[in-house]
Design an enzyme around this catalytic site. Structure first.
Site, mmCIF file in Angstrom:
data_model
loop_
_atom_site.group_PDB
_atom_site.id
_atom_site.type_symbol
_atom_site.label_atom_id
_atom_site.label_comp_id
_atom_site.label_asym_id
_atom_site.label_seq_id
_atom_site.Cartn_x
_atom_site.Cartn_y
_atom_site.Cartn_z
ATOM 1 N N GLY A 253 0.662 -1.185 0.106
ATOM 2 C CA GLY A 253 0.067 0.018 0.055
ATOM 3 C C GLY A 253 0.912 1.298 -0.008
ATOM 4 O O GLY A 253 2.057 1.191 0.221
ATOM 5 N N SER A 254 0.242 2.324 -0.318
ATOM 6 C CA SER A 254 0.934 3.728 -0.244
ATOM 7 C C SER A 254 0.658 4.353 0.912
ATOM 8 O O SER A 254 -0.063 3.829 1.718
ATOM 9 C CB SER A 254 0.396 4.142 -1.454
ATOM 10 O OG SER A 254 0.667 3.717 -2.922
ATOM 11 N N ASN A 255 1.629 5.491 1.192
ATOM 12 C CA ASN A 255 0.990 6.361 2.418
ATOM 13 C C ASN A 255 1.321 7.827 1.961
ATOM 14 O O ASN A 255 2.085 8.197 0.937
ATOM 15 C CB ASN A 255 2.009 5.728 3.455
ATOM 16 C CG ASN A 255 3.589 6.091 3.035
ATOM 17 O OD1 ASN A 255 4.121 7.120 2.929
ATOM 18 N ND2 ASN A 255 4.312 4.991 2.965
#
Length: 259
Positions: free
Chosen positions: A219-221
């Site tokens: 996942g990205s942040n």
């Protein structure tokens, strides 16, 4: 890159495209539609072969270029119904949004008809670029994201759940966060297990060809820092998109300007 003027169909007024020292295109136009047109034109100039690969990967025709090794990836794309879903998305768009995709496609096609050089891969493969349609842009987005994330982990969790049952599965540390539902296809255990195994095998064959569009990421942040903690006194907003490195990168910078 090119200097000078070129006459194309599809714009309502003159569009200026200039490149800065980094090669980034800056598009200036008097209407929003012409700005999207200019973006499509420059995208084709910079990334046409990448667009070709993504479009063919989405609709399941990459094997026409790459040969038998790409058949598994094409089968997967067609099984995922990426083309029908992209066409349905375009049909459901508002008039304003649809016009943006239309203008962008017109810009791409203007480049194709301009006589300017095509990407060298076309000559190497004997491929002729087809006209760009509005739904192609949606299909490219879909194929770039449909397998992005943790699908490998989801398949593994489904297989584990089938093998050890829900009580033992609930005690695992690597399961999804509390409250998350793990879904399995309907049917008897044997049929479900066979379906999951077959699906996993198809994905394994396909990712060998699809490469960068099948990134396995957690996942990205994104995060922000208040201006009081920055030497300039201004807030900082950052995003870290978890993607594997590929050349050319999926990201492409452009500046559009219109009233």
């Amino acid at each position: 890159m090119m200097d000078g003027k070129i006459v194309v169909n599809g714009v309502h007024s003159p569009v200026t495209i200039r490149r800065d020292g980094w090669g980034i295109a800056h598009v200036d136009s008097s209407t929003e539609a012409d700005a999207w047109f200019g973006q499509g034109f420059v995208a084709a100039q910079d990334r046409l072969w990448q667009m070709e690969f993504d479009r063919r990967s989405a609709i399941g025709t990459w094997a026409e270029v790459a040969g038998p090794t790409a058949v598994a990836a094409d089968v997967l794309s067609r099984r995922l119904n990426l083309r029908p879903s992209a066409e349905a998305d375009i049909a459901a768009m508002s008039v304003e949004t649809h016009s943006m995709f239309e203008a962008y496609a017109s810009g791409v096609n203007a480049y194709l008809g301009s006589g300017l050089p095509l990407a060298p891969e076309y000559a190497l493969t004997g491929t002729v670029p087809a006209p760009w349609e509005p739904w192609h842009s949606v299909a490219v987005f879909r194929v770039r994201h449909v397998l992005m994330g943790v699908w490998q982990q989801k398949i593994a969790q489904a297989e584990i759940l089938l093998r050890i049952g829900p009580d033992a599965y609930a005690k695992l540390d690597q399961r999804s966060p509390a409250g998350t539902t793990t879904l399995l296809p309907p049917g008897r255990d044997g049929a479900v297990r066979s379906l999951i195994a077959r699906g996993a095998a198809e994905l394994a064959d396909a990712i060998a060809v699809l490469g960068p569009v099948t990134s396995f990421e957690g996942g990205s942040n994104s995060w922000a820092v208040h201006g009081s903690r920055v030497t300039t006194g201004k807030p900082v907003v950052c995003n870290d998109s978890h993607r594997r490195l590929d050349v050319p990168t999926v990201y492409w910078q452009i500046h559009l300007s219109s009233p």
